[in-house]
Design a protein around this motif. Structure first.
Motif, PDB file in Angstrom:
ATOM      1  N   GLU A 235      37.768  33.968  30.457  1.00 43.77           N
ATOM      2  CA  GLU A 235      38.859  34.635  30.997  1.00 43.77           C
ATOM      3  C   GLU A 235      39.812  35.048  29.348  1.00 43.77           C
ATOM      4  N   ASP A 236      40.806  35.774  29.852  1.00 46.18           N
ATOM      5  CA  ASP A 236      41.464  36.335  28.453  1.00 46.18           C
ATOM      6  C   ASP A 236      42.449  37.082  28.444  1.00 46.18           C
ATOM      7  N   ARG A 237      43.469  36.450  28.252  1.00 46.90           N
ATOM      8  CA  ARG A 237      45.015  36.415  28.370  1.00 46.90           C
ATOM      9  C   ARG A 237      46.079  35.791  27.469  1.00 46.90           C
TER      10      ARG A 237
ATOM     11  N   GLY B 170      34.711  39.247  32.381  1.00 52.66           N
ATOM     12  CA  GLY B 170      36.267  38.854  33.084  1.00 52.66           C
ATOM     13  C   GLY B 170      36.649  39.928  32.557  1.00 52.66           C
ATOM     14  N   ASP B 171      36.974  40.914  33.282  1.00 52.32           N
ATOM     15  CA  ASP B 171      37.994  42.200  32.733  1.00 52.32           C
ATOM     16  C   ASP B 171      39.406  41.702  32.769  1.00 52.32           C
ATOM     17  N   GLN B 172      39.744  41.589  31.462  1.00 54.44           N
ATOM     18  CA  GLN B 172      41.819  41.268  31.870  1.00 54.44           C
ATOM     19  C   GLN B 172      42.669  42.181  32.604  1.00 54.44           C
TER      20      GLN B 172
ATOM     21  N   ASP C   2      41.326  38.906  35.118  1.00 57.82           N
ATOM     22  CA  ASP C   2      39.412  38.298  34.770  1.00 57.82           C
ATOM     23  C   ASP C   2      38.859  38.242  35.879  1.00 57.82           C
TER      24      ASP C   2
END
Lengths: 207, 361
Positions: A107-109, B77-79, B83
Motif C-alpha cells: 500500500e502506498d498512498r 500494490g499498484d497505487q 493498492d
C-alpha cells in the motif's frame, strides 16, 4: 468482540510482542541507515502496538455489524508502525522513494481528508512487506509493517490528536471537533508557509 | 471421454493430505502486442474434472518442496489500482471464490499469459490447480511447453479434458514454469509466492521479464538495493572468517566483479557459485536461509559502489591514500581544512603488511 475471543487474542498478541519488538528494531535500523545523514530528516521513530490498542482495533465492526477483522493477528497491518519525520513537506516524496529502494510496498498512498474544506490527519502512508532477511533474523510473526512519512507539523498534530481527539472520538462536541480541525488547518498552513519560503529563498534541497 | 491411461507416477509422493477442488487448463498462443479480444481468441480450454489419473499426476507436481519452487516473489500494490494487484485478485478468487469466479479467474490468467507471451515462444499449456489442507489454500500455476506429457484432448469450455501421455512423462515433468501461492482466507494473504522455471538453465534464466514481471506482474521479494546490501553484509562476514589470503582474494575479486557488472541479475546463491569451494561454503553460512539466498536482484551500482567501492585521496600531489569507502570515518578520519587549506588525516589500525616498492608508479 466476546470476552473469550478478547482474552484469547490478547494472549496471542502478548506472546508475539517480543518478536514484534525485534522486527521494529530491525526495520528501524534499516531506515536509520538510509536517512541518518539526511539533514532534512528530523528523526525516525518506531513502536509496537499496545495490547489495548490492538484489541480495540480487533474489535472494530463494519457498517453491517460484522467484525472488520476476521483474522486480526494476520490482518492488522500496523502491529509494528514506524514514522519518518521530515522537516519540510516537499521532502516527503523524496524520502518515501529512498525508503522504497529497500522495502516492497503493498500500500502506498497519501492520506488526507477527502473534502477540500476539511482538515485532519495527513501523511504518506505505506504498508510494506517485512523483507525475508528481517523475517528470518527476527522470527517475525507478521508479514507487514506500517510506515508513515510526515512533516514535523503533521507529526505534532497526529500525536496531540491521538491523545486528545482520537481517543475521545464520539465524546467531543461539534465545537471541540472544529477546534481540532482548526489545529490541523494550522499545521497544514505552517507546512505550506515554510515550503513556500524555502522555495522563495532557493534553499529547497534536491539532495 | 478419451480412454484413460493407467498411470503411476515415477516417484511416489504422499499427496493424500491435500484436497483438490479446482483444476483448469488452457492452450495458450503467444499474443504479445495483440489486443485482449485477439488474445481471448488465442486461448482454448476450461475447467477440468479431476479424475484419479490427473490427481495422481498433478498432485505430485502440486506438492511443494524447496527444490521445485525456489525463487521468492511478491506482488506489489499498484497505487493507481487502489493498492491492489490484478493477478493477486485472480489468485485470491481461485483460492476462495465460488466455482464461477474461479473459472473466470483461471480464464483471465490464461488471457494474461497469452498477452505476456512473446511471439518467439511456442504454444504452451497453462494449468491452474487449487488445493486445501488444514485451513491453508494453495494455488499453483504451471506453463508446460511443447512436448509436455500433458495435453488437452477436448478444448471446449465446459467440456475440457486433460490427458496424460505416459511416454513423455519424464520430459514433460522436467520442463515447465510454475508459480505457487499459499495462504489463508485473510484479506492480507497471497501477497507472496514462489516460482520455478525449468524451461531454461535454472541459474541463468531471467525469470523476471516473462514469467514473473510480464505474466504475474510480480517482482523478486527483495529490492535491488536490499539485495546488494545483503550481498555486502555476507561478503564482509565471510571475509572476517577467511584466513587464507588466496581465499580472501577470491572473495574480493568476485565482489568487485559484482559491483562493476551493470544490470547483472543475481542472487546470493548465484554469487556463491562463482567462488572457490571453501569460500563458497563460508559465504553460504553467512547468506541466510534458502528464501534469502534465492531472492533475485540486480546489483544496484549506487549501493554497490558505496558499499564495495574505494575512495582515493591524493595528498600534496605525491601521497596516495586509498581505502574502502566504509573505512572513512572509522579507521581513516579526515578533519576539516584549516586556514591554509591543510587537513589532518588520522589513520588508526594494526599494520598487517608493509613493503618497499619502486616509486615508478
Amino acid at each position: 468482540m466476546t470476552p473469550a475471543r478478547d482474552s484469547e487474542l490478547g494472549k496471542a498478541y502478548s506472546a508475539r510482542r517480543e518478536a514484534l519488538e525485534r522486527v521494529r528494531d530491525a526495520v528501524l535500523a534499516d531506515l536509520r541507515d538510509i536517512v541518518e545523514e539526511d539533514p532534512l530528516v528530523e528523526r525516525v521513530t518506531g513502536r509496537v502496538k499496545s495490547i489495548e490498542q490492538f484489541l480495540k482495533k480487533a474489535g472494530k465492526l463494519r457498517a453491517d455489524g460484522q467484525p472488520k477483522y476476521l483474522y486480526p493477528l494476520e490482518e492488522i497491518q500496523d502491529q509494528v508502525g514506524l514514522r519518518i519525520i521530515v522537516k519540510f513537506d516537499g521532502e516527503r516524496d523524496r524520502v518515501r522513494d529512498e525508503v522504497l529502494t529497500i522495502f516492497r510496498p503493498v500500500e502506498d498512498r497519501f492520506h488526507q481528508p477527502e473534502e477540500a474544506d476539511r482538515f485532519g490527519y495527513e501523511a504518506t502512508h505505506l504498508v510494506c512487506l517485512v523483507p525475508p532477511d528481517i523475517r528470518e533474523k527476527t522470527v517475525s510473526p507478521i508479514d507487514f509493517f506500517e510506515l508513515q512519512v510526515c512533516t514535523l507539523f503533521q507529526h505534532a498534530w497526529a500525536e496531540a490528536n491521538h491523545d486528545v481527539g482520537y481517543k475521545s472520538k464520539g465524546k467531543l462536541s461539534w465545537e471541540e471537533q472544529r477546534m481540532i480541525a482548526l489545529t490541523a488547518a494550522n499545521a497544514w498552513g505552517a507546512d505550506r508557509v515554510f515550503e513556500e519560503l524555502r522555495h522563495k529563498e532557493g534553499s529547497a534541497t534536491t539532495k | 471421454m478419451a480412454a484413460r491411461t493407467k498411470l503411476k507416477a515415477p516417484t511416489a509422493v504422499p499427496i493424500q493430505s491435500w484436497t483438490y477442488d479446482f483444476l483448469a487448463a488452457y492452450d495458450v498462443l503467444a499474443s504479445k502486442s495483440l489486443t485482449v479480444r485477439e488474445a481471448e481468441r488465442n486461448i482454448s480450454g476450461g475447467v477440468i474434472k479431476i479424475n484419479q489419473e490427473i490427481e495422481s499426476y498433478m498432485g505430485r507436481l502440486f506438492e511443494r518442496d524447496e527444490e521445485t519452487y525456489d525463487i521468492p516473489i511478491c506482488f506489489v500494490g499498484d497505487q493507481s489500482k487502489n493498492d491492489s494487484n490484478p493477478i493477486r485478485t485472480h489468485i485470491r478468487a481461485l483460492a476462495h471464490g465460488p466455482q464461477e469466479a474461479r473459472r473466470r479467474a483461471a480464464r483471465a490468467l490464461a488471457v494474461k499469459l497469452a498477452l505476456a507471451t512473446p511471439g518467439t515462444t511456442k504454444e504452451g499449456l497453462l494449468v491452474v490447480m487449487v488445493g486445501q489442507h488444514s485451513g491453508t489454500t494453495r494455488v499453483v500455476l504451471w506453463r508446460f511447453g511443447a512436448g509436455a506429457s500433458l495435453s488437452l484432448v477436448t478444448k471446449k469450455e465446459g467440456e475440457a479434458e486433460l490427458k496424460v501421455n505416459l511416454r513423455t512423462f519424464t520430459k514433460g515433468t522436467q520442463y515447465f514454469k510454475a508459480a505457487l501461492f499459499e495462504g489463508s482466507s485473510a484479506r492480507t494473504a497471497f501477497w507472496e509466492g514462489q516460482v520455478r522455471d525449468t524451461q531454461s538453465h535454472a541459474r541463468e534464466v531471467d525469470h523476471a521479464r516473462y514469467w514473473v514481471n510480464d505474466f504475474l506482474e510480480a517482482q523478486s521479494s527483495i529490492t535491488d538495493a536490499r539485495g546488494t546490501k545483503l550481498l555486502e553484509t555476507a561478503i564482509k562476514a565471510t571475509n572476517k572468517e577467511l584466513k587464507d589470503p588466496a581465499h580472501q582474494a577470491n572473495l574480493t575479486q568476485a565482489a568487485r566483479l559484482a559491483a562493476t557488472q551493470k544490470g547483472m541479475r543475481t542472487s546470493l546463491s548465484r554469487f556463491a557459485d562463482n567462488l572457490l569451494p571453501e569460500v563458497r561454503e563460508a559465504f553460504l553460512r553467512h547468506a541466510g536461509s534458502e528464501r534469502v539466498r534465492e531472492a533475485i536482484f540486480t546489483v544496484d551500482r549506487t549501493t554497490a559502489l558505496r558499499r564495495f567501492g574505494a575512495r582515493r585521496v591524493l595528498i600534496n600531489g605525491r601521497i596516495s591514500l586509498q581505502a574502502p569507502n566504509d573505512a572513512f570515518g572509522r579507521e581513516v578520519v579526515m578533519g576539516q581544512p584549516d586556514g591554509a587549506g591543510e587537513t589532518t588525516i588520522t589513520i588508526r589500525g594494526r599494520i598487517t603488511r608493509e613493503e618497499v616498492r619502486s616509486n615508478d608508479a
